[in-house]
Design a protein around this motif. Structure first.
Motif, PDB file in Angstrom:
ATOM      1  N   ILE A 187       0.744  -1.133   0.014  1.00  0.00           N
ATOM      2  CA  ILE A 187      -0.206   0.016  -0.015  1.00  0.00           C
ATOM      3  C   ILE A 187       0.969   1.161  -0.025  1.00  0.00           C
ATOM      4  O   ILE A 187       1.789   1.222   0.572  1.00  0.00           O
ATOM      5  N   VAL A 188       0.273   2.324  -0.730  1.00  0.00           N
ATOM      6  CA  VAL A 188       1.130   3.644  -0.562  1.00  0.00           C
ATOM      7  C   VAL A 188       0.016   4.601  -0.370  1.00  0.00           C
ATOM      8  O   VAL A 188      -0.922   4.773  -0.690  1.00  0.00           O
ATOM      9  N   THR A 189       0.165   5.293   0.702  1.00  0.00           N
ATOM     10  CA  THR A 189      -0.490   6.237   1.401  1.00  0.00           C
ATOM     11  C   THR A 189      -0.250   7.594   0.792  1.00  0.00           C
ATOM     12  O   THR A 189       0.869   7.889   1.050  1.00  0.00           O
ATOM     13  N   GLY A 190      -1.255   8.065   0.060  1.00  0.00           N
ATOM     14  CA  GLY A 190      -1.088   9.445  -0.576  1.00  0.00           C
ATOM     15  C   GLY A 190      -1.615  10.407   0.408  1.00  0.00           C
ATOM     16  O   GLY A 190      -2.777  10.397   0.643  1.00  0.00           O
ATOM     17  N   VAL A 191      -0.818  11.675   0.792  1.00  0.00           N
ATOM     18  CA  VAL A 191      -1.595  12.366   1.885  1.00  0.00           C
ATOM     19  C   VAL A 191      -1.700  13.896   1.299  1.00  0.00           C
ATOM     20  O   VAL A 191      -0.534  14.298   0.659  1.00  0.00           O
ATOM     21  N   ALA A 192      -2.931  14.582   1.072  1.00  0.00           N
ATOM     22  CA  ALA A 192      -2.927  15.714   0.619  1.00  0.00           C
ATOM     23  C   ALA A 192      -2.726  16.759   1.717  1.00  0.00           C
ATOM     24  O   ALA A 192      -2.661  16.846   2.884  1.00  0.00           O
ATOM     25  N   LEU A 193      -2.718  18.119   1.135  1.00  0.00           N
ATOM     26  CA  LEU A 193      -2.370  19.279   1.940  1.00  0.00           C
ATOM     27  C   LEU A 193      -3.337  19.380   3.140  1.00  0.00           C
ATOM     28  O   LEU A 193      -3.192  19.772   4.084  1.00  0.00           O
ATOM     29  N   ASP A 194      -4.373  19.146   2.758  1.00  0.00           N
ATOM     30  CA  ASP A 194      -5.898  19.330   3.975  1.00  0.00           C
ATOM     31  C   ASP A 194      -5.845  18.304   4.649  1.00  0.00           C
ATOM     32  O   ASP A 194      -6.704  18.151   5.639  1.00  0.00           O
ATOM     33  N   GLY A 195      -4.987  17.286   4.650  1.00  0.00           N
ATOM     34  CA  GLY A 195      -4.956  16.140   5.568  1.00  0.00           C
ATOM     35  C   GLY A 195      -5.764  14.806   5.107  1.00  0.00           C
ATOM     36  O   GLY A 195      -5.627  13.726   5.596  1.00  0.00           O
ATOM     37  N   PHE A 196      -6.356  14.982   3.787  1.00  0.00           N
ATOM     38  CA  PHE A 196      -6.940  13.947   3.196  1.00  0.00           C
ATOM     39  C   PHE A 196      -5.979  12.708   2.994  1.00  0.00           C
ATOM     40  O   PHE A 196      -4.649  13.014   2.445  1.00  0.00           O
TER      41      PHE A 196
ATOM     42  N   ASP B 167      -3.624  25.921  -8.265  1.00  0.00           N
ATOM     43  CA  ASP B 167      -4.516  25.463  -7.496  1.00  0.00           C
ATOM     44  C   ASP B 167      -5.938  25.051  -8.037  1.00  0.00           C
ATOM     45  O   ASP B 167      -6.297  24.189  -7.702  1.00  0.00           O
ATOM     46  N   ALA B 168      -6.235  25.777  -9.052  1.00  0.00           N
ATOM     47  CA  ALA B 168      -7.483  25.534  -9.601  1.00  0.00           C
ATOM     48  C   ALA B 168      -7.527  24.147 -10.394  1.00  0.00           C
ATOM     49  O   ALA B 168      -8.591  23.591 -10.705  1.00  0.00           O
ATOM     50  N   ASP B 169      -6.343  23.763 -11.044  1.00  0.00           N
ATOM     51  CA  ASP B 169      -6.256  22.398 -11.663  1.00  0.00           C
ATOM     52  C   ASP B 169      -6.029  21.323 -10.518  1.00  0.00           C
ATOM     53  O   ASP B 169      -5.544  20.312 -10.951  1.00  0.00           O
ATOM     54  N   ARG B 170      -6.000  21.744  -9.196  1.00  0.00           N
ATOM     55  CA  ARG B 170      -5.641  20.674  -8.080  1.00  0.00           C
ATOM     56  C   ARG B 170      -4.227  20.489  -7.906  1.00  0.00           C
ATOM     57  O   ARG B 170      -3.502  19.308  -7.473  1.00  0.00           O
ATOM     58  N   GLY B 171      -3.160  21.431  -8.434  1.00  0.00           N
ATOM     59  CA  GLY B 171      -1.707  21.153  -8.406  1.00  0.00           C
ATOM     60  C   GLY B 171      -1.269  22.008  -6.973  1.00  0.00           C
ATOM     61  O   GLY B 171      -2.186  22.354  -6.273  1.00  0.00           O
ATOM     62  N   PRO B 172      -0.008  21.926  -6.935  1.00  0.00           N
ATOM     63  CA  PRO B 172       0.975  21.725  -8.084  1.00  0.00           C
ATOM     64  C   PRO B 172       1.289  20.178  -8.327  1.00  0.00           C
ATOM     65  O   PRO B 172       2.163  19.775  -9.392  1.00  0.00           O
TER      66      PRO B 172
ATOM     67  N   ILE C  62      -5.468  11.977  -6.070  1.00  0.00           N
ATOM     68  CA  ILE C  62      -5.313  12.821  -4.820  1.00  0.00           C
ATOM     69  C   ILE C  62      -4.918  14.145  -5.513  1.00  0.00           C
ATOM     70  O   ILE C  62      -3.837  14.370  -5.870  1.00  0.00           O
ATOM     71  N   TRP C  63      -5.592  15.277  -5.084  1.00  0.00           N
ATOM     72  CA  TRP C  63      -5.380  16.722  -5.338  1.00  0.00           C
ATOM     73  C   TRP C  63      -4.438  17.182  -4.347  1.00  0.00           C
ATOM     74  O   TRP C  63      -4.261  16.729  -3.204  1.00  0.00           O
ATOM     75  N   PHE C  64      -3.650  18.203  -4.772  1.00  0.00           N
ATOM     76  CA  PHE C  64      -2.579  18.664  -3.616  1.00  0.00           C
ATOM     77  C   PHE C  64      -1.969  17.723  -2.952  1.00  0.00           C
ATOM     78  O   PHE C  64      -1.854  18.022  -1.672  1.00  0.00           O
ATOM     79  N   LEU C  65      -1.368  16.852  -3.757  1.00  0.00           N
ATOM     80  CA  LEU C  65      -0.469  15.713  -3.050  1.00  0.00           C
ATOM     81  C   LEU C  65       0.585  16.417  -2.268  1.00  0.00           C
ATOM     82  O   LEU C  65       1.378  17.495  -2.761  1.00  0.00           O
ATOM     83  N   ALA C  66       0.778  16.205  -1.073  1.00  0.00           N
ATOM     84  CA  ALA C  66       1.932  16.713  -0.239  1.00  0.00           C
ATOM     85  C   ALA C  66       2.814  15.424   0.273  1.00  0.00           C
ATOM     86  O   ALA C  66       4.004  15.900   0.369  1.00  0.00           O
ATOM     87  N   ALA C  67       2.518  14.410   0.252  1.00  0.00           N
ATOM     88  CA  ALA C  67       3.460  13.242   0.933  1.00  0.00           C
ATOM     89  C   ALA C  67       2.924  12.031   0.298  1.00  0.00           C
ATOM     90  O   ALA C  67       1.721  11.762   0.218  1.00  0.00           O
TER      91      ALA C  67
END
Length: 181
Positions: free
Chosen positions: A91-100, A143-148, A171-176
């Protein structure tokens, strides 16, 4: 007045799923590869990611483009994970900026080879809005495209489901990224 602004900012962050503690750690223009939660082994800006991994083009519709295909450019998620000996993770957990957080199965990553998109093709509306020149083929995700950073899958190759919950993998706004054994 300053106390009010700080309280308002804290309230807005809590409403968006962020806490004061993790908001300071979130860097919207940096992708972190983690060994485990909070333990980074690598970080990449958009530019660094583009230099470290070959660019891959993926033309696809998304669940939100009403069948319209767009061309996205970025690095293969499979290649990124292989560099950190994470290709054997289940499994790979993808974490978005908002905590998703979304748990992505490695077998799906290997089968469908999604990308971490950092650019999208320029279309007529981009040229009218002056976000692209006539000569420009791609532009950075906003941001409107769900990036960077945006996990993009080959939509038409994915198993068809009537369950909209299957869209978690985009996953939008991927952070980790956090591989798990």
């Amino acid at each position: 007045m300053l106390k009010y602004r700080i309280s308002l900012a804290a309230s807005l962050m809590l409403l968006s799923g962020l806490t004061l503690a993790n908001a300071a750690d979130n860097k919207p223009n940096v992708l972190t590869i983690e060994k485990e939660a909070g333990k980074p082994i690598a970080t990449y800006t958009v530019e660094e990611l583009g230099k470290a991994f070959p660019s891959k083009l993926l033309e696809t519709a998304t669940p939100w483009t009403n069948g319209e295909k767009r061309r996205y450019r970025g690095s293969s998620l499979k290649d990124i994970l292989a560099k950190y000996s994470s290709a054997d993770a289940k499994i790979v957990t993808g974490v978005a900026l908002d905590g998703f957080e979304a748990k992505l199965e490695m077998k799906e990553i290997k089968s469908y080879d999604p990308i971490i998109a950092t650019e999208v093709d320029c279309v007529d509306s981009d040229r009218l809005a002056a976000t692209c020149t006539k000569e420009q083929e791609f532009r950075p995700l906003t941001d409107a495209d769900r990036g960077p950073f945006y996990v993009v899958w080959p939509y038409n190759q994915l198993p068809k489901s009537t369950n909209s919950d299957e869209n978690y993998r985009w996953i939008w706004f991927l952070a980790a990224l956090r591989p798990e054994k």
